[in-house]
Design a protein around this motif. Structure first.
Motif, PDB file in Angstrom:
ATOM      1  N   LEU A 218      19.490  10.653  18.933  1.00  0.00           N
ATOM      2  CA  LEU A 218      19.625  10.086  17.504  1.00  0.00           C
ATOM      3  C   LEU A 218      19.285   8.542  17.788  1.00  0.00           C
ATOM      4  O   LEU A 218      19.823   7.888  18.286  1.00  0.00           O
ATOM      5  CB  LEU A 218      20.771  10.182  16.935  1.00  0.00           C
ATOM      6  N   MET A 282      24.560  13.366  13.377  1.00  0.00           N
ATOM      7  CA  MET A 282      25.252  13.310  14.592  1.00  0.00           C
ATOM      8  C   MET A 282      25.587  14.554  15.498  1.00  0.00           C
ATOM      9  O   MET A 282      25.767  14.529  16.660  1.00  0.00           O
ATOM     10  CB  MET A 282      26.422  12.390  14.167  1.00  0.00           C
ATOM     11  N   SER A 285      22.957  15.992  17.678  1.00  0.00           N
ATOM     12  CA  SER A 285      22.561  14.797  18.764  1.00  0.00           C
ATOM     13  C   SER A 285      23.547  14.963  19.917  1.00  0.00           C
ATOM     14  O   SER A 285      24.834  15.271  19.831  1.00  0.00           O
ATOM     15  CB  SER A 285      22.460  13.565  18.235  1.00  0.00           C
ATOM     16  N   LEU A 288      23.616   8.867  20.940  1.00  0.00           N
ATOM     17  CA  LEU A 288      23.074   7.821  19.706  1.00  0.00           C
ATOM     18  C   LEU A 288      22.689   6.665  20.219  1.00  0.00           C
ATOM     19  O   LEU A 288      23.183   5.854  21.433  1.00  0.00           O
ATOM     20  CB  LEU A 288      24.313   7.667  18.842  1.00  0.00           C
ATOM     21  N   SER A 290      21.644   2.938  18.915  1.00  0.00           N
ATOM     22  CA  SER A 290      21.606   2.197  17.743  1.00  0.00           C
ATOM     23  C   SER A 290      22.253   0.788  17.957  1.00  0.00           C
ATOM     24  O   SER A 290      22.782   0.430  18.959  1.00  0.00           O
ATOM     25  CB  SER A 290      22.752   2.850  16.759  1.00  0.00           C
ATOM     26  N   THR A 296      28.685   2.479  11.756  1.00  0.00           N
ATOM     27  CA  THR A 296      27.976   3.597  12.551  1.00  0.00           C
ATOM     28  C   THR A 296      28.971   3.630  13.817  1.00  0.00           C
ATOM     29  O   THR A 296      29.106   4.897  14.318  1.00  0.00           O
ATOM     30  CB  THR A 296      26.663   2.735  12.928  1.00  0.00           C
ATOM     31  N   ALA A 300      30.548   7.348  14.797  1.00  0.00           N
ATOM     32  CA  ALA A 300      29.943   8.161  16.260  1.00  0.00           C
ATOM     33  C   ALA A 300      31.117   8.474  17.194  1.00  0.00           C
ATOM     34  O   ALA A 300      31.405   9.348  17.785  1.00  0.00           O
ATOM     35  CB  ALA A 300      28.978   7.260  17.033  1.00  0.00           C
ATOM     36  N   LEU A 305      30.362  11.334  19.749  1.00  0.00           N
ATOM     37  CA  LEU A 305      28.992  11.152  20.190  1.00  0.00           C
ATOM     38  C   LEU A 305      28.756  10.089  21.041  1.00  0.00           C
ATOM     39  O   LEU A 305      28.869   8.779  20.581  1.00  0.00           O
ATOM     40  CB  LEU A 305      28.113  11.063  18.965  1.00  0.00           C
ATOM     41  N   MET A 307      27.338   6.630  22.994  1.00  0.00           N
ATOM     42  CA  MET A 307      26.487   5.755  22.300  1.00  0.00           C
ATOM     43  C   MET A 307      25.724   4.735  23.507  1.00  0.00           C
ATOM     44  O   MET A 307      26.429   4.234  24.113  1.00  0.00           O
ATOM     45  CB  MET A 307      27.306   4.864  21.254  1.00  0.00           C
TER      46      MET A 307
END
Length: 362
Positions: A218, A282, A285, A288, A290, A296, A300, A305, A307
């Motif tokens: 993502l 999310m 995925s 992530l 970003s 955000t 996450a 998730l 990152m």
């Protein structure tokens, strides 16, 4: 903590939430708390207001556009301005004048709604409402919810009755800035309850027209679609990992058009604009990529998730990045080459992915 008086005494009075920049993380944080309060038993009436635009629509649009242009074209300027004690002191009189100039309509709004409590998720409405309280215009309890893993002096006012902070270290920082301990609580950054649940990866991928089994990345650039979103996808497509991508351009229509023109024929790339279904993206995925906006980041973390941080905005996002890295809850890539190596390393060493998930949950 929130109400300061028994709800039974004033059952119909609202909790008023004030933020700026609609579709921003500040608004999402306010909506997260409002959604929970509305579903309590008994439900608590709430309303959200873009306070700067309400107080002065012309000034609100000017501030919003100026902020976006500075972030796009001269982020180093924001780096100098953000939490700079010299700038804070030099602009104090000007800010006080602006607050007085913009508080008339806010006072009218408060007289209209007579809220039992006011909650701010951004520093500017804290300044506006603190000015009203200091002048004796309102006595309503005022709450500030910090939505980044850092705090600057523009947040701090003796008129704020309660600060809700993301972490213990931020609580200590707020106290060092002069707020009594009794007025500071650690709550974390509020996110919608959807982010506390787990969806089915395969089902969410199929709903997007993607393979249910391919590793999925993502890629987002925040609300404004900032950062090297398009270049990141282009660079990662060449990795021999069989990746597929969900790419969110936010409100940046130019970016969304460019993404569709470049990747529209690739069945392994799904391009979206502004969406209210980030929790489902999310779920679909594995990683992530970003900028580390406060909301955000918290969403996450709640989803577990992993990152990879790219191009944090100087100031608040840089502090968010440092917080995540300090706790081993993210990886940072400052160039496209580093990004490619980081993604390759995570998918080739699944234990590292799981470690990031565990650190994020903690």
């Amino acid at each position: 903590i929130l109400f300061f008086e028994p709800p039974s005494l004033i059952p119909q009075r609202k909790v008023l939430f004030c933020y700026i920049s609609p579709t921003s993380g500040h608004q999402r944080a306010a909506e997260a708390v409002m959604n929970v309060l509305r579903h309590r038993h008994p439900p608590v009436p709430c309303e959200g207001v873009n306070s700067v635009s309400y107080a002065n629509p012309v000034f609100g649009k000017f501030v919003s556009r100026l902020y976006l242009q500075v972030l796009k074209h001269a982020p180093q300027v924001w780096d100098v301005l953000y939490d700079n004690p010299i700038v804070e002191k030099a602009t104090r009189d000007i800010r006080d004048l602006i607050h007085i100039f913009n508080t008339g309509r806010i006072a009218d709004l408060l007289r209209q709604h007579r809220p039992r409590c006011i909650v701010c998720t951004q520093a500017i409405p804290v300044g506006l409402l603190s000015a009203l309280k200091a002048r004796g215009k309102i006595r309503t309890p005022l709450v500030g919810i910090l939505t980044d893993f850092g705090v600057h002096k523009y947040w701090i006012s003796p008129e704020v009755d309660l600060y809700l902070t993301p972490s213990e270290e931020i609580r200590r920082r707020v106290i060092r800035l002069g707020v009594p301990e009794s007025r500071v609580r650690v709550t974390g950054i509020p996110v919608d309850p959807h982010f506390g649940a787990r969806g089915d990866k395969g089902e969410e991928r199929r709903a997007l027209g993607l393979s249910p089994t391919r590793p999925t990345v993502l890629v987002m650039g925040g609300n404004y679609g900032l950062g090297p979103v398009e270049d990141a996808v282009h660079a990662l497509r060449h990795l021999p990992l069989g990746l597929q991508f969900i790419v969110v351009g936010g409100t940046n229509r130019r970016l969304v058009r460019s993404l569709n023109a470049r990747f529209g024929d690739d069945r392994h790339v799904r391009v979206l604009g502004h969406t209210r279904t980030i929790h489902r993206l999310m779920d679909a995925s594995d990683v992530l990529i970003s900028k580390p906006g406060g909301l955000t980041t918290s969403e996450a973390l709640a989803k577990g998730l992993p990152m990879i941080i790219i191009e944090p905005i100087p100031g608040q996002e840089e502090r968010n990045a440092q917080f995540l890295l300090r706790h081993g809850a993210a990886v940072r890539a400052d160039t496209l080459d580093e990004l490619v190596r980081s993604v390759g390393g995570l998918f080739n060493h699944r234990g590292r992915l799981e470690q990031l998930r565990e650190n994020g949950r903690a």
